[in-house]
Each structure stands twice: as C-alpha cells, then as structure tokens.
Design an enzyme around this catalytic site. Sequence first.
Site, PDB file in Angstrom:
ATOM      1  N   ASN A 174      -4.204   8.314   5.154  1.00 22.23           N
ATOM      2  CA  ASN A 174      -3.032   7.732   5.825  1.00 22.23           C
ATOM      3  C   ASN A 174      -3.070   7.789   7.346  1.00 22.23           C
ATOM      4  O   ASN A 174      -2.464   6.956   8.018  1.00 22.23           O
ATOM      5  CB  ASN A 174      -1.753   8.432   5.349  1.00 22.23           C
ATOM      6  N   HIS A 214       0.395   4.692  -2.222  1.00 24.47           N
ATOM      7  CA  HIS A 214       0.135   6.004  -1.628  1.00 24.47           C
ATOM      8  C   HIS A 214       1.265   6.996  -1.897  1.00 24.47           C
ATOM      9  O   HIS A 214       1.063   8.208  -1.824  1.00 24.47           O
ATOM     10  CB  HIS A 214      -0.140   5.864  -0.125  1.00 24.47           C
ATOM     11  N   ARG A 264       0.819  -1.220   0.000  1.00 26.49           N
ATOM     12  CA  ARG A 264       0.000   0.000   0.000  1.00 26.49           C
ATOM     13  C   ARG A 264       0.853   1.271   0.000  1.00 26.49           C
ATOM     14  O   ARG A 264       0.482   2.272  -0.618  1.00 26.49           O
ATOM     15  CB  ARG A 264      -0.926  -0.009   1.220  1.00 26.49           C
ATOM     16  N   HIS A 287      -6.134  -5.758  -2.489  1.00 27.25           N
ATOM     17  CA  HIS A 287      -6.990  -5.989  -1.317  1.00 27.25           C
ATOM     18  C   HIS A 287      -7.244  -7.478  -1.087  1.00 27.25           C
ATOM     19  O   HIS A 287      -8.123  -7.835  -0.305  1.00 27.25           O
ATOM     20  CB  HIS A 287      -8.311  -5.219  -1.443  1.00 27.25           C
TER      21      HIS A 287
HETATM   22  C1  HEM Z   1      -9.203   1.827  -5.785  1.00 29.23           C
HETATM   23  C2  HEM Z   1      -9.101   2.663  -4.793  1.00 29.23           C
HETATM   24  C3  HEM Z   1      -8.714   2.247  -3.411  1.00 29.23           C
HETATM   25  C4  HEM Z   1      -9.352   2.569  -2.274  1.00 29.23           C
HETATM   26  C5  HEM Z   1     -10.592   3.431  -2.152  1.00 29.23           C
HETATM   27  C6  HEM Z   1      -8.650   1.940  -1.197  1.00 29.23           C
HETATM   28  C7  HEM Z   1      -8.998   2.060   0.128  1.00 29.23           C
HETATM   29  C8  HEM Z   1      -8.417   1.348   1.150  1.00 29.23           C
HETATM   30  C9  HEM Z   1      -8.854   1.394   2.512  1.00 29.23           C
HETATM   31  C10 HEM Z   1      -9.975   2.244   3.047  1.00 29.23           C
HETATM   32  C11 HEM Z   1      -8.066   0.546   3.221  1.00 29.23           C
HETATM   33  C12 HEM Z   1      -8.119   0.265   4.718  1.00 29.23           C
HETATM   34  C13 HEM Z   1      -7.341   1.321   5.452  1.00 29.23           C
HETATM   35  C14 HEM Z   1      -7.607   1.319   6.935  1.00 29.23           C
HETATM   36  O1  HEM Z   1      -8.691   0.977   7.383  1.00 29.23           O
HETATM   37  O2  HEM Z   1      -6.686   1.711   7.690  1.00 29.23           O
HETATM   38  C15 HEM Z   1      -7.130  -0.036   2.299  1.00 29.23           C
HETATM   39  C16 HEM Z   1      -6.183  -0.949   2.646  1.00 29.23           C
HETATM   40  C17 HEM Z   1      -5.267  -1.474   1.756  1.00 29.23           C
HETATM   41  N1  HEM Z   1      -5.083  -1.074   0.446  1.00 29.23           N
HETATM   42 FE1  HEM Z   1      -6.352   0.033  -0.640  1.00 29.23          FE
HETATM   43  N2  HEM Z   1      -7.597   1.242  -1.696  1.00 29.23           N
HETATM   44  C18 HEM Z   1      -7.586   1.405  -3.047  1.00 29.23           C
HETATM   45  C19 HEM Z   1      -6.652   0.911  -3.927  1.00 29.23           C
HETATM   46  C20 HEM Z   1      -5.524   0.210  -3.539  1.00 29.23           C
HETATM   47  C21 HEM Z   1      -4.400  -0.061  -4.390  1.00 29.23           C
HETATM   48  C22 HEM Z   1      -4.255   0.428  -5.826  1.00 29.23           C
HETATM   49  C23 HEM Z   1      -3.512  -0.783  -3.664  1.00 29.23           C
HETATM   50  C24 HEM Z   1      -2.171  -1.314  -4.037  1.00 29.23           C
HETATM   51  C25 HEM Z   1      -1.804  -1.642  -5.256  1.00 29.23           C
HETATM   52  C26 HEM Z   1      -4.087  -0.960  -2.351  1.00 29.23           C
HETATM   53  C27 HEM Z   1      -3.538  -1.687  -1.333  1.00 29.23           C
HETATM   54  C28 HEM Z   1      -4.074  -1.809  -0.073  1.00 29.23           C
HETATM   55  C29 HEM Z   1      -3.596  -2.760   0.910  1.00 29.23           C
HETATM   56  C30 HEM Z   1      -2.549  -3.812   0.684  1.00 29.23           C
HETATM   57  C31 HEM Z   1      -4.331  -2.524   2.077  1.00 29.23           C
HETATM   58  C32 HEM Z   1      -4.155  -3.199   3.441  1.00 29.23           C
HETATM   59  C33 HEM Z   1      -3.097  -2.425   4.203  1.00 29.23           C
HETATM   60  C34 HEM Z   1      -2.788  -2.950   5.596  1.00 29.23           C
HETATM   61  O3  HEM Z   1      -3.320  -3.960   6.036  1.00 29.23           O
HETATM   62  O4  HEM Z   1      -1.962  -2.294   6.263  1.00 29.23           O
HETATM   63  N3  HEM Z   1      -5.290  -0.322  -2.307  1.00 29.23           N
HETATM   64  N4  HEM Z   1      -7.357   0.479   1.055  1.00 29.23           N
END
Ligand code: HEM
Length: 340
Positions: free
Chosen positions: A98, A70, A66, A198
């Site tokens: 973030n 970002h 992630r 995800h």
């Molecule tokens: C399409 C739009 C996207 C949205 C709206 C989005 C939104 C989110 C949200 C809300 C979370 C949870 C954050 C939290 O509760 O602290 C999350 C986690 C995550 N996102 Fe996304 N995301 C998107 C795209 C992506 C992309 C493009 C990637 C990487 C290529 C990605 C990788 C991740 C990963 C791996 C997590 C888990 C992180 C952790 O467990 O620390 N996301 N995302």
Amino acid sequence: MGSTGAGAVVGLCLLALMAVASIGLVHATLTPNFYDRSCPQIYSIVKAEIKKAVKVEKRMAASLVRLHFHDCFVQGCDGSILLDNAPGILSEKFSLANNNSARGFPVIDTIKAALEKACPRTVSCADILAIASRDSAVEVGLTPEYQVLFGRRDGTNASRELADKFLPGPQFTYEQLKQNFSAVGLNETDLVALSGAHTIGRVRCQLVRLFGVNIPDTNAEFRANLSKACPNASVDFSVLQNLDLKTPDKFDNNYYKNLRRGEGIIPSDQTLQNTDGPINRALVKDFAQNQENFFKQFPISTIKMGNIGVITDRSKGQIRVNCRFVNPPSLIEQVLVASE
Ligand code: HEM
Ligand SMILES: *[C@@H]1O[C@H](CO)[C@@H](O)[C@H](O)[C@H]1NC(C)=O
Ligand SMILES: *[C@@H]1O[C@H](CO)[C@@H](O)[C@H](O)[C@H]1NC(C)=O
Ligand SMILES: *[C@@H]1O[C@H](CO)[C@@H](O)[C@H](O)[C@H]1NC(C)=O
Ligand SMILES: *[C@@H]1O[C@H](CO)[C@@H](O)[C@H](O)[C@H]1NC(C)=O
Ligand SMILES: *[C@@H]1O[C@H](CO)[C@@H](O)[C@H](O)[C@H]1NC(C)=O
Ligand SMILES: *[C@@H]1O[C@H](CO)[C@@H](O)[C@H](O)[C@H]1NC(C)=O
C-alpha cells in the site's frame, strides 16, 4: 437473597445474553437490503460521488476497486485499510503493497461525510468500500450492475504486519498467488477473475515485469514497447504504466486478451497464462473470448471476497463516524436498528 435466588438471577442474565447473541445471529450474513430502511440514499449518494471522482480522474475507478480488495484480504472486510496511524494503530497504508500506492482515501472521506449527513452513524466504512468498488467498476464499463451485499461493521484495529502477510506481491508465482487466495477462502476461479481488475489502473514502473522477475516471453515487440515506457526501475513513484495498454481506463476483457499475447504488465499477471495448470489458462481463454463470462464471474468473486471475515454481530465492531479513526470512547454507540 439465597443462593438459589442468585442462581436464578444469573440464569436470567444468561438467557438475556443468549437472546442478544441470537439477535446477533439473525444478522450474521450480509444482505442486499440492509440499508433499505435506514439509509436508502446510500445508492444515489455513492453513485453521484463516484461519477464526480471518476470525471475528475479516470484512474480513480481503479484505485477504489483496489481498496476493497486490500481491505478484505487483511483481517476481513472491516475497513481497516482506511485507518490512519494513531496511538495503538499502525496503519496498513504503509504496508509493502500500500505504501505510495493505495489511493482514493479522500473520495471515501467525501462519501462518508455525505452519508453521515444523510443518515448519521448508519453506514459502515467497510460497506462504503464495497459499494464504491461496484459503482467504480460499473462507471467505467462493467455491466450489468450487480447487487452489493451490506451489513459489515467496522473493525477497531489495523495490522501492517498482516497486510504484509496477506496481500500478494507482484513477483509471486502462480502457486504463491493461489496460496494467498486460498488463505482467505478464494480459489483459482476467483484468482483469475479478480485479477481481471487489472483491466484498469496503473502500476509503478519499478514493478513491471522487466525488473526483478524475468518472465520468459517471446513477445519482443511488447517488451521493446514496455522498455520504452519504463526505461529503468525508476524510484520515482510518479513514473507509471497502464495495466491494460489497449483500453487503459475501460473495464473490459482486454486484460485476458493481453495475457494470451504475452502482454501482461506485472509478473503475477502473466503467470495466469504462462503457468501449466488445469484451470488458469482455460479460464484466461474463456474470459478473453467471452466478455460476458468475465462480467458474470467478476461480480460473483467480488461478492465472495466481500464476505471475507465480516463483522456482523452488533456486539462487535462499530460504525465508524470518520473512516480514518476508531470512534473515540466519548462517542457512545447507539444501537442502530438498521433493517429489521
Ligand atoms: C492476484 C494478485 C494481485 C497482485 C500481485 C496485484 C498487484 C498489483 C500491483 C503491484 C499493482 C500496482 C501498484 C502500484 O504500482 O502502485 C496493482 C494495481 C491494481 N490492482 Fe492489483 N494485484 C492483484 C490482484 C488484484 C485484485 C484481486 C484486484 C481487485 C479485484 C486488483 C485491483 C487492482 C487495481 C484496480 C489496480 C490499479 C490501481 C490504481 O491505478 O490505483 N488487483 N495490483
Ligand atoms: C513508505 O515509503 C516512504 C517513501 O515515500 C519511505 O520513506 C517509508 O520508509 C516507507 N514506509 C515503510 C513503512 O516502509
Ligand atoms: C483486532 O481486533 C479483533 C477483534 O477484537 C481481534 O480478533 C484481532 O486479533 C485484532 N487484531 C490485531 C492485529 O490486533
Ligand atoms: C502469501 O504468499 C507468500 C509467498 O509464498 C507467503 O510468504 C505468505 O505467507 C502467504 N500469505 C498467506 C496468508 O498465506
Ligand atoms: C471456486 O468456488 C466457486 C464457489 O465459490 C465454485 O463455483 C468454483 O467452481 C470454484 N472453482 C474451482 C476452480 O474450484
Ligand atoms: C508497440 O508500439 C507500437 C507503437 O506505439 C504499436 O503500434 C504496437 O502495436 C505496439 N506493440 C505491442 C506488442 O504492444
Ligand atoms: C531512469 O530513466 C529516466 C528517463 O525516463 C531518467 O531520467 C533517469 O535518470 C533514469 N534513472 C536511472 C537511475 O537510470
């Protein structure tokens, strides 16, 4: 010296400047072999540190994947997300997407320290994020290992405001997601493929689809299960839910299978399946049915993302010594002949 002489000197200076600029241009694109001569240890060092970190905590793989995302969406892949608050720096770590969410910074510090020891002032923080993302995904299941492109320089500023503007939100509609991706040169294929990240990681309960946006769905059993795991939009940031209920820590194509059953955890996830469009739903189906197609597209889109707004000209940016801070002025930048 007469006026013609002065003109000649100015002309020579201009020529010299143009020569410098054209040397800069030689490095205008990222290359896979950028560190092959200046820091061949990058591969083994990063791999070992990622292995260690993921062994300590599985989720770390997700957190590091992630971070690269970002970083790249905000002023390009310039390591800006790693900068702490400092005079003139309003850290992106406290932006909407973030704050209490982005993590993995100590792992990046450890990798940077090891690289500074092995090859001082050579590997940029932005490049560390790119390879850490690859090694993390591979460590938990992505195969085969794809080639990472290098040669990014680190930026010298951050912008919380731009982070708020460019990082998509979990409540966004498909149209809004599409727009945010297109704002950085990524298309629907990239949106659907990159969202597949995800398949690993966690989300705070307050952001799951039960709260805020009510996505129409027919999967009552799923909804009941999710309600049990997240009974309320807890403000306690430590109350988390897996993003992929089936195989939470494995990088696979289960994310897309979940979407097809109506089991996307975040509203933005489920919109990839629920939105009527010529591309999204067909891609979700393809990735759900053919993991190899997802495993082929994810690296392609990640590399495309990794090229957003990169600084490659050696007259711009810097190689940060500490990823959390811009180099102090006292530190005179060496001109590094990284890989001629
Ligand atoms: C399409 C739009 C996207 C949205 C709206 C989005 C939104 C989110 C949200 C809300 C979370 C949870 C954050 C939290 O509760 O602290 C999350 C986690 C995550 N996102 Fe996304 N995301 C998107 C795209 C992506 C992309 C493009 C990637 C990487 C290529 C990605 C990788 C991740 C990963 C791996 C997590 C888990 C992180 C952790 O467990 O620390 N996301 N995302
Ligand atoms: C970040 O979250 C904390 C709560 O942990 C909150 O106090 C702070 O105001 C938030 N920062 C910003 C910039 O919103
Ligand atoms: C950050 O620095 C770059 C390069 O100097 C500049 O183009 C950009 O506008 C700056 N951004 C902010 C938010 O200050
Ligand atoms: C991202 O989408 C949101 C919601 O539509 C919008 O407010 C924001 O300006 C978009 N950002 C960019 C950079 O297009
Ligand atoms: C997205 O861009 C890639 C090239 O970067 C291209 O191969 C793909 O067909 C595009 N997808 C869409 C839906 O336009
Ligand atoms: C709901 O939870 C039960 C018990 O853990 C499980 O057997 C079932 O597969 C879950 N159903 C869905 C749709 O997640
Ligand atoms: C949310 O649910 C938890 C139990 O999971 C409970 O301890 C807490 O008091 C609830 N908070 C609110 C505001 O209802």
